[in-house]
Scaffold this motif. Structure first.
Motif, PDB file in Angstrom:
ATOM      1  N   LYS A 176      -4.078 -11.023  17.582  1.00  0.00           N
ATOM      2  CA  LYS A 176      -3.749 -12.361  18.328  1.00  0.00           C
ATOM      3  C   LYS A 176      -5.268 -12.504  18.502  1.00  0.00           C
ATOM      4  O   LYS A 176      -5.444 -13.353  19.704  1.00  0.00           O
ATOM      5  N   GLN A 177      -6.202 -12.555  17.742  1.00  0.00           N
ATOM      6  CA  GLN A 177      -7.632 -13.127  18.186  1.00  0.00           C
ATOM      7  C   GLN A 177      -7.450 -14.506  18.124  1.00  0.00           C
ATOM      8  O   GLN A 177      -6.646 -14.944  17.209  1.00  0.00           O
TER       9      GLN A 177
ATOM     10  N   ARG B 189      -6.112 -12.944  24.504  1.00  0.00           N
ATOM     11  CA  ARG B 189      -6.446 -11.374  24.689  1.00  0.00           C
ATOM     12  C   ARG B 189      -8.124 -10.983  25.055  1.00  0.00           C
ATOM     13  O   ARG B 189      -9.011 -11.782  24.761  1.00  0.00           O
TER      14      ARG B 189
ATOM     15  N   ILE C 184      -3.301  -8.406  26.392  1.00  0.00           N
ATOM     16  CA  ILE C 184      -3.229  -9.984  26.220  1.00  0.00           C
ATOM     17  C   ILE C 184      -2.867 -10.370  27.644  1.00  0.00           C
ATOM     18  O   ILE C 184      -1.917  -9.498  28.340  1.00  0.00           O
TER      19      ILE C 184
END
Lengths: 127, 127
Positions: free
Chosen positions: A3-4, A93, A98
């Motif tokens: 989830k970068q 994140r 997160i």
């Protein structure tokens, strides 16, 4: 889940916002809006949204959300994904975790849509 | 505007209304609220609600709603029933037809629930 570089903007939130009471909703806009309301139509998602929104600093780590429910991590992740895809929360994140916060723009848009014209309120209706 | 003795009680609407942002929602209240949001989570129901709410006099005869959609009468009736059971509209039979109007109390309750504390809006977020 990688989830970068999460998007922060509410790209999925429909654009603003005539009240439902002011004019008939067109079919396209109804589909967009229904998606957001549907995301709110689940008790766990409403509680997640509320936990995030009312958390200190207006954001909550996913690690602080999972212990509240008698549900497995992937189920919580699924609900968070639905809220995110509806533009109701954003995720950021940082290191291992997160951090989620609500999208003020989407909540405000929903509030605007549900706004009543004072003329729509019959006299004598209790507050 | 004809507003004679229309029923205004939203018996099925959940009681009021802390904003989601002010404190974590309890599980029971989340179930009640999710039911109302779920009723809004369908494009046809949103359009029906909007057609009723924006209709002259704030009410619409079921006979004025069915022709707008490419759907059969029983399907429209089902959607109206869901809206009614969620406390979003009330129906009043007069002669052959049922006349619907939105429930101001329920719309206001949802608006209250979605209200943002100004402190929740990060500086610099576009309006």
């Amino acid at each position: 889940m990688s989830k970068q570089a999460l998007p922060v903007a509410d790209v999925s939130a429909p654009a603003c916002c005539s009240p439902l009471t002011s004019e008939p909703l067109d079919a396209h806009r109804a589909v967009e809006l229904a998606r957001v309301f549907k995301a709110l139509g689940d008790p766990v998602r409403l509680r997640l949204l509320s936990l995030i929104a009312s958390h200190e600093g207006g954001e909550a780590c996913v690690c602080e959300l999972t212990g509240v429910f008698d549900l497995k991590g992937p189920t919580i992740s699924h609900h968070l994904k639905v809220l995110k895809e509806a533009g109701l929360i954003t995720g950021d994140r940082r290191g291992t975790w997160i951090y989620y916060r609500v999208s003020p723009r989407t909540l405000r848009m929903l509030g605007d849509v549900l706004t009543l014209d004072p003329a729509d309120e019959p006299a004598g209706v209790p507050a």
